[in-house]
Design a protein around this motif. Structure first.
Motif, short mmCIF file in Angstrom:
data_model
loop_
_atom_site.label_atom_id
_atom_site.label_comp_id
_atom_site.label_asym_id
_atom_site.label_seq_id
_atom_site.Cartn_x
_atom_site.Cartn_y
_atom_site.Cartn_z
N GLU A 170 0.85 -1.11 -0.06
CA GLU A 170 0.11 -0.02 -0.10
C GLU A 170 0.93 1.23 -0.07
O GLU A 170 0.62 2.26 -0.70
CB GLU A 170 -0.91 0.08 1.15
N LYS A 171 1.86 1.38 1.02
CA LYS A 171 2.82 2.25 1.04
C LYS A 171 3.49 2.74 -0.61
O LYS A 171 3.70 3.74 -0.78
CB LYS A 171 3.82 2.17 2.09
N ARG A 208 1.30 4.19 -2.74
CA ARG A 208 1.10 5.72 -2.27
C ARG A 208 2.35 6.49 -2.93
O ARG A 208 1.97 7.55 -3.34
CB ARG A 208 0.92 5.76 -1.01
#
Lengths: 344, 414
Positions: free
Chosen positions: B402-403, B406
């Motif tokens: 997820e990071k 992002r």
């Protein structure tokens, strides 16, 4: 009555001098250690400065400690080490002076063995009463050290007493006076000297353990359990422990000297120092005694603590219970067999 | 957490005389034996990766130097390698050799420092003072070459900032001779002393299998018989030219690796010798020429501003592999920077090493991987108090994916 008063006065004087000398020898020890480690080291009087500072520092009693044991333990430690010092040194000084007195036969090796345990026991009590896990671990370790050191120490004492019972015809074999007036080395064959050497070696290993120095400072181990037993102590009570430690180190090295090297100046050279009608041999004897104590301190404590790493508690216990016990028993056997072999 | 009645908890840290930096261990102890270990990091987290994103490429070098006082070449080195990798900058040969010399001198002083710390942990203060005494020589040498004892400010993107002047060669050679002479004596004190062996042999064992499974790096891995060394596996700087360079191993002095604390000591002693020889090699074969591609910082930043992409820099720090991953996104500074310190890799091995050890072994085992907590502390939890969060491997993987998404979105990198 008058004699008793004199003994009390001497004891108090000896105690004050003992504390000063103990702290001073500690300063010498730190200076020597610094020399071995190529440092400059603190001034000789640093232990006095440390003491002075601790006395004016705040004393904190942990909330979850058993307060009266926590406070009482350092006092007991200092009191018992003071008695120990008097018991070891006063009879010896009487002997050196050549005078007799009620205290002359008071110094008894068995009493000294018990007196040696009391400071350790008060440390343990204080440690358990601190209510800190580090102090608890330290106290457990001190128990192990205490129990394992007793074995070789007792064997050494028994061996010396046996030799005394032979030399002095059975009179007061445990008395320090007998030990001092009949140096263990007299009338020994090569085997006996080897045996005596083994006993000296054993006692050399016992000295750092009894005084809690590297390699046997597991109970205080700074990097492992953050000064362990002393972790919660501060201010005056820590200062009392510091004093007790200094006095105990002095008393134990003095015991070492009396047991194995009690020779006074007259015993060594055969004549007395008389200057302008006054006999200065006693003064010289005291000086010689102090020099001998410093030498034993430097060899058995300073040199060992700079040359070794701290052992683990299991290793230390094994060393005392097996290796050094065997060594001291071998020393005893050699001394025991010596007159029989030489007589053949 | 189920608690056994025969064990008691012993927590060591965050501040404790055995640790030079704050880290917390929670042990479950049975008598003197450790049965369970838990670790808690994050006490020296300073948000350096975040700060780095706010600065330009040159400022970041000096920021990263301050991640840790001992690895003050390793982190900038990995960062410079990463940026050079991303921007395709070729470092001049002479700069490569100077970088190698500084790096190896740092390794030498770091290992000497470690030896002293380890000696102190086992209560051998004379050895501690002796090693720190002889360490002064290399510190003086580093000060002469770079102007500083720590935080050398020597590296820059595309080269080095200062050359090694002709008059320095003699002093460097003299220093190397000093250590060559001392080598045998130091080896004798460290590896043949009885009490050191009693405290370090078969303590904190990390088997070969565990070292592989837990991804141990650096001397910790090499002591377990794992021939792993970034200088040889992914050579940078002058290392490709040094053909004789091999990962140090206890086998070099005829001992089979057991993966214990003593083997880690052997490996470090051998690496000190290796470092001295590498510096000697670099001095003998030093190429001539430029030491930096672009010495003007503004020009360099403008050049890097045009770059879009990412780069990985790997370097063998004294403690093991340090890796920096940088993303460049047409900005004055790195858009994203990720630091992987050697202690981060080795910390997992601690749990295995502590298993079954005694309380007395805690300091030396903790010190044996040469921990640098400041390098490894890349996150902290402040919301629920420390140690209030736990993740499974899947959750961590999900979070990192997820990071990553992002970051890619903010960088506009597809």
């Amino acid at each position: 009555m008058r004699e008793l008063l004199i003994v009390i006065a001497f004891s108090l004087g000896l105690l004050v001098l003992g504390i000063f000398l103990g702290l001073f020898i500690r300063g010498i020890d730190r200076k020597f250690a610094a020399y071995f480690q190529s440092r400059v080291g603190p001034p000789l009087l640093q232990p006095f400065y440390d003491l002075e500072k601790l006395m004016i520092k705040q004393t904190i009693i942990p909330e979850n400690s058993v307060s009266w044991i926590f406070r009482g333990a350092p006092v007991l430690a200092l009191a018992s080490t003071s008695v120990l010092l008097i018991y070891v040194v006063l009879p010896y000084l009487y002997y050196l002076h050549g005078s007799s007195g009620p205290f002359l036969t008071a110094g008894d090796l068995i009493v000294i063995l018990y007196l040696l345990m009391i400071p350790a026991i008060s440390l343990i009590a204080g440690g358990f009463a601190s209510g800190s896990p580090y102090a608890t671990v330290g106290a457990q370790r001190e128990v192990v050290i205490l129990m394992s050191v007793e074995v070789p120490l007792a064997i050494v004492v028994i061996a010396v007493a046996w030799k005394m019972s032979q030399a002095a015809g059975g009179a007061h074999p445990f008395s320090l006076l007998t030990v001092a007036s009949n140096p263990i080395w007299t009338g020994m064959g090569p085997m006996g000297i080897l045996g005596g050497g083994l006993l000296v070696l054993t006692l050399m290993a016992v000295v750092p353990a009894e005084t809690g120095k590297v390699p046997f400072d597991q109970a205080e181990a700074e990097t492992e359990i953050a000064e362990g037993l002393l972790a919660e102590y501060s201010g005056k009570y820590l200062a009392l422990y510091g004093l007790a430690d200094a006095v105990k180190s002095l008393a134990f090295t003095a015991l070492f000297v009396v047991l194995f090297f009690p020779h006074g100046f007259t015993d060594l050279t055969g004549f007395r120092i008389v200057i302008a009608g006054g006999d200065y041999t006693f003064a010289l004897d005291i000086l010689l005694f102090i020099v001998k104590v410093i030498i034993v301190y430097t060899v058995a404590i300073t040199a060992v603590r700079v040359a070794m790493a701290r052992l683990k508690i299991s290793q230390a216990a094994k060393l005392f219970l097996i290796t050094l016990s065997m060594l001291s028993i071998a020393g005893y056997l050699l001394i025991y067999l010596d007159p029989r072999i030489s007589g053949l | 957490m189920s608690k056994s009645t025969s064990t008691f908890p012993l927590s060591i840290g965050p501040t404790h005389p055995a640790f030079k930096e704050p880290v917390k261990f929670s042990f479950e102890v049975d008598g003197e034996k450790i049965v369970r270990t838990d670790m808690d990091f994050g006490y020296t987290h300073r948000g350096i990766e975040h700060v780095a994103r706010e600065r330009n490429f040159i400022q970041v070098i000096y920021l990263l130097e301050r991640i840790c006082g001992i690895c003050s070449v390793s982190h900038p080195m990995a960062y410079c390698l990463a940026v050079e990798n991303a921007a395709g900058i070729e470092v001049p040969p002479r700069a490569k050799y100077v970088r190698t010399i500084i790096g190896e001198l740092e390794r030498l002083h770091s290992h000497l420092l470690w030896t002293g710390v380890a000696a102190h942990e086992i209560g051998f203060d004379t050895l501690f003072l002796h090693t720190w005494d002889i360490r002064e020589k290399v510190m003086d040498c580093l000060e002469l070459l770079t102007g500083n004892r720590v935080n050398y400010a020597m590296l820059t993107i595309g080269g080095v900032r200062r050359d090694i002047a002709p008059e320095h060669y003699g002093i460097l050679e003299e220093t190397l001779d000093y250590y060559r002479e001392l080598y045998n004596r130091t080896r004798e004190i460290l590896l043949e002393d009885l009490t050191v062996q009693m405290r370090c042999r078969d303590i904190g064992v990390l088997t070969y299998e565990d070292a592989v499974a837990l991804c141990a790096v650096g001397p910790t891995a090499r002591a377990s018989g794992l021939p792993k060394d970034v200088r040889i596996d992914y050579p940078c700087n002058a290392y490709p030219d040094i053909e004789w360079l091999r990962p140090a191993s206890p086998r070099d002095i005829g001992k089979e690796p057991r993966g214990d604390v003593f083997d880690r000591m052997i490996v470090r002693v051998l690496e000190m010798k290796q470092s001295v020889e590498i510096v000697g090699f670099c001095l003998d074969n030093m190429p001539d020429g430029e030491i930096v591609v672009e010495s003007k910082a503004i020009k360099l930043i403008n050049q890097l501003k045009k770059v879009k992409g990412d780069g990985l820099g790997r370097y063998e720090a004294p403690r093991g592999e340090v890796a920096h991953f940088d993303i460049l996104d047409e900005r004055e500074g790195p858009a994203q920077i990720k630091v992987k310190a050697p202690t981060y890799s080795n910390a997992a091995a601690w749990a295995v090493m502590f298993n079954g050890a005694e309380i007395a072994d805690i300091p030396i085992i903790a010190a044996s991987i040469d921990p640098c907590i400041a390098c490894a502390d890349r996150m902290t939890v402040i919301k629920n108090g420390c140690g209030g969060l736990s993740f499974t491997a899947e959750e961590l993987h999900r979070l990192s994916v997820e990071k990553q998404k992002r970051i890619k979105a903010t960088c506009g990198n597809s």
